[in-house]
Design a protein around this motif. Structure first.
Motif, PDB file in Angstrom:
ATOM      1  N   LYS A 105       0.839  -1.209   0.000  1.00 20.77           N
ATOM      2  CA  LYS A 105       0.000   0.000   0.000  1.00 20.77           C
ATOM      3  C   LYS A 105       0.870   1.253   0.000  1.00 20.77           C
ATOM      4  O   LYS A 105       2.052   1.207   0.316  1.00 20.77           O
ATOM      5  CB  LYS A 105      -0.921   0.000   1.221  1.00 20.77           C
ATOM      6  CG  LYS A 105      -1.930  -1.112   1.250  1.00 20.77           C
ATOM      7  CD  LYS A 105      -2.874  -0.946   2.433  1.00 20.77           C
ATOM      8  CE  LYS A 105      -3.917  -2.042   2.456  1.00 20.77           C
ATOM      9  NZ  LYS A 105      -4.871  -1.887   3.605  1.00 20.77           N
ATOM     10  N   SER A 143     -10.407   6.664   7.640  1.00 25.46           N
ATOM     11  CA  SER A 143     -10.317   5.264   8.047  1.00 25.46           C
ATOM     12  C   SER A 143     -10.090   5.085   9.541  1.00 25.46           C
ATOM     13  O   SER A 143     -10.316   4.002  10.079  1.00 25.46           O
ATOM     14  CB  SER A 143      -9.192   4.564   7.276  1.00 25.46           C
ATOM     15  OG  SER A 143      -7.958   5.232   7.476  1.00 25.46           O
ATOM     16  N   GLU A 148      -6.759  -4.290   9.294  1.00 23.77           N
ATOM     17  CA  GLU A 148      -6.294  -3.366   8.255  1.00 23.77           C
ATOM     18  C   GLU A 148      -5.485  -2.198   8.808  1.00 23.77           C
ATOM     19  O   GLU A 148      -4.937  -1.404   8.047  1.00 23.77           O
ATOM     20  CB  GLU A 148      -7.463  -2.841   7.415  1.00 23.77           C
ATOM     21  CG  GLU A 148      -8.625  -2.298   8.213  1.00 23.77           C
ATOM     22  CD  GLU A 148      -9.734  -3.316   8.428  1.00 23.77           C
ATOM     23  OE1 GLU A 148      -9.425  -4.506   8.738  1.00 23.77           O
ATOM     24  OE2 GLU A 148     -10.924  -2.929   8.302  1.00 23.77           O
TER      25      GLU A 148
END
Length: 125
Positions: free
Chosen positions: A43, A62, A88
């Motif tokens: 990422k 997020s 995550e």
């Protein structure tokens, strides 16, 4: 010179909490913006939270509602309280300081120039 030293990373289960700390030195701590970035495998580097010299805070969508950034000017220390952690959220977390000059790393209106060595956060499901 500017030094940023993170601590507090580790491994937790989903739903758990961790508190990251960042000890800053080498500059007038309260005059500059500070924040946290994270980098997960595969990422792009992501701005997570930021706090300006006036104490105003910003968060990535997020983590909004789960993470809280704060600083103690007397101790030259930045914190990131992370609650309700999710898998995550697993990443290397970096303390950053900015406001000196142009940078490619921009989050919440601040251009970040200095980085700590990072601390690993691993969240298992």
């Amino acid at each position: 010179q500017v030094q940023l030293v993170e601590s507090g990373g580790g491994s937790v289960q989903a739903g758990g909490s961790l508190r990251l700390s960042c000890a800053a030195s080498g500059y007038t701590y309260s005059n500059y913006c500070m924040g946290w970035f994270r980098l997960a495998p595969g990422k792009e580097r992501e701005g997570v939270a930021a706090i300006d010299s006036d104490g105003s805070t910003s968060y990535a969508d997020s983590v909004k509602g789960r993470f809280t950034i704060s600083k103690d000017n007397a101790k030259n220390t930045l914190y990131l309280q992370m609650n309700s952690l999710k898998p995550e959220d697993t990443a290397m977390y970096y303390c950053v300081a900015g406001g000196w000059r142009y940078s490619d790393y921009v989050f919440a209106g601040c251009e970040y120039n200095y980085w700590g060595q990072g601390t690993q956060v691993t969240v298992s499901s």
